[in-house]
Write a protein that holds these residues in place. Structure first.
Motif, PDB file in Angstrom:
ATOM      1  N   LYS A   5     108.231  89.679 -17.439  1.00 23.85           N
ATOM      2  CA  LYS A   5     107.232  89.356 -16.431  1.00 23.85           C
ATOM      3  C   LYS A   5     107.839  90.370 -15.076  1.00 23.85           C
ATOM      4  O   LYS A   5     108.932  90.167 -14.740  1.00 23.85           O
ATOM      5  CB  LYS A   5     107.090  87.842 -15.934  1.00 23.85           C
ATOM      6  N   THR A  37     103.979  80.920  -5.186  1.00 23.49           N
ATOM      7  CA  THR A  37     104.743  79.869  -5.847  1.00 23.49           C
ATOM      8  C   THR A  37     104.143  79.503  -7.044  1.00 23.49           C
ATOM      9  O   THR A  37     102.932  79.142  -7.140  1.00 23.49           O
ATOM     10  CB  THR A  37     104.822  78.498  -4.682  1.00 23.49           C
ATOM     11  N   ALA A  38     105.004  79.395  -8.210  1.00 22.27           N
ATOM     12  CA  ALA A  38     104.605  78.839  -9.542  1.00 22.27           C
ATOM     13  C   ALA A  38     103.853  79.718 -10.324  1.00 22.27           C
ATOM     14  O   ALA A  38     103.490  79.699 -11.535  1.00 22.27           O
ATOM     15  CB  ALA A  38     103.858  77.457  -9.361  1.00 22.27           C
ATOM     16  N   ASP A  41     105.756  80.465 -13.400  1.00 18.66           N
ATOM     17  CA  ASP A  41     105.927  79.288 -14.377  1.00 18.66           C
ATOM     18  C   ASP A  41     104.539  79.105 -15.057  1.00 18.66           C
ATOM     19  O   ASP A  41     104.413  78.582 -16.281  1.00 18.66           O
ATOM     20  CB  ASP A  41     106.016  78.172 -13.646  1.00 18.66           C
ATOM     21  N   THR A  44     104.223  81.794 -17.844  1.00 24.54           N
ATOM     22  CA  THR A  44     105.028  81.255 -18.877  1.00 24.54           C
ATOM     23  C   THR A  44     104.233  80.045 -19.941  1.00 24.54           C
ATOM     24  O   THR A  44     104.318  80.145 -20.921  1.00 24.54           O
ATOM     25  CB  THR A  44     106.411  80.910 -18.573  1.00 24.54           C
ATOM     26  N   ALA A  45     103.888  79.138 -19.152  1.00 23.87           N
ATOM     27  CA  ALA A  45     103.083  78.107 -19.825  1.00 23.87           C
ATOM     28  C   ALA A  45     101.912  78.480 -20.576  1.00 23.87           C
ATOM     29  O   ALA A  45     101.572  78.167 -21.746  1.00 23.87           O
ATOM     30  CB  ALA A  45     102.851  77.066 -18.818  1.00 23.87           C
ATOM     31  N   THR A  63      96.782  80.476 -10.260  1.00 23.38           N
ATOM     32  CA  THR A  63      97.865  79.758  -9.445  1.00 23.38           C
ATOM     33  C   THR A  63      98.154  80.388  -8.015  1.00 23.38           C
ATOM     34  O   THR A  63      98.148  79.559  -6.982  1.00 23.38           O
ATOM     35  CB  THR A  63      99.090  80.008 -10.091  1.00 23.38           C
ATOM     36  N   ALA A  69     102.809  74.314  -5.701  1.00 24.83           N
ATOM     37  CA  ALA A  69     103.496  74.519  -6.773  1.00 24.83           C
ATOM     38  C   ALA A  69     102.722  73.899  -8.017  1.00 24.83           C
ATOM     39  O   ALA A  69     101.737  74.482  -8.420  1.00 24.83           O
ATOM     40  CB  ALA A  69     104.966  74.115  -6.684  1.00 24.83           C
ATOM     41  N   ALA A  70     103.214  72.693  -8.157  1.00 24.21           N
ATOM     42  CA  ALA A  70     102.648  71.949  -9.467  1.00 24.21           C
ATOM     43  C   ALA A  70     100.979  71.781  -9.203  1.00 24.21           C
ATOM     44  O   ALA A  70     100.218  72.043 -10.419  1.00 24.21           O
ATOM     45  CB  ALA A  70     103.212  70.796  -9.802  1.00 24.21           C
ATOM     46  N   ILE A  73      98.717  74.989 -10.284  1.00 22.62           N
ATOM     47  CA  ILE A  73      98.586  75.450 -11.668  1.00 22.62           C
ATOM     48  C   ILE A  73      97.436  75.038 -12.418  1.00 22.62           C
ATOM     49  O   ILE A  73      97.130  73.794 -12.519  1.00 22.62           O
ATOM     50  CB  ILE A  73      99.743  75.163 -12.511  1.00 22.62           C
TER      51      ILE A  73
END
Length: 85
Positions: A5, A37-38, A41, A44-45, A63, A69-70, A73
């Motif tokens: 990444k 932010t995120a 993540d 990757t997910a 995102t 953050a969460a 996504i």
């Protein structure tokens, strides 16, 4: 499989048989980056779930268009609908 990444430089997936580079996405009139932010993540997910580097790149970009953050996504289905994948 190795997944690199590289933020604004995109990402690369390396397997025993191939190397594929996917460029990063850029802001548009309707989708603007406001918070990274995120993003990693989300990438990757999405890649772990689908093994699709284009979809993972789209998930990371989407995102970045939301703050937080969460909560920023997206679901895989939302990514597919937004980018017609």
């Amino acid at each position: 499989t190795v997944l690199l990444k590289c933020g604004a430089d995109g990402s690369t997936v390396i397997t025993k048989d191939s190397i594929h580079h996917e460029p990063a996405m850029k802001s548009t009139d309707s989708l603007k980056v406001c918070d990274t932010t995120a993003a990693g993540d989300a990438f990757t997910a999405a890649y772990a779930t689908t093994r699709n580097i284009k979809l993972a790149t789209c998930a990371a970009f989407l995102t970045c268009t939301e703050k937080g953050a969460a909560e920023s996504i997206p679901t895989i289905e939302h990514v597919k609908q937004t980018f017609r994948l």
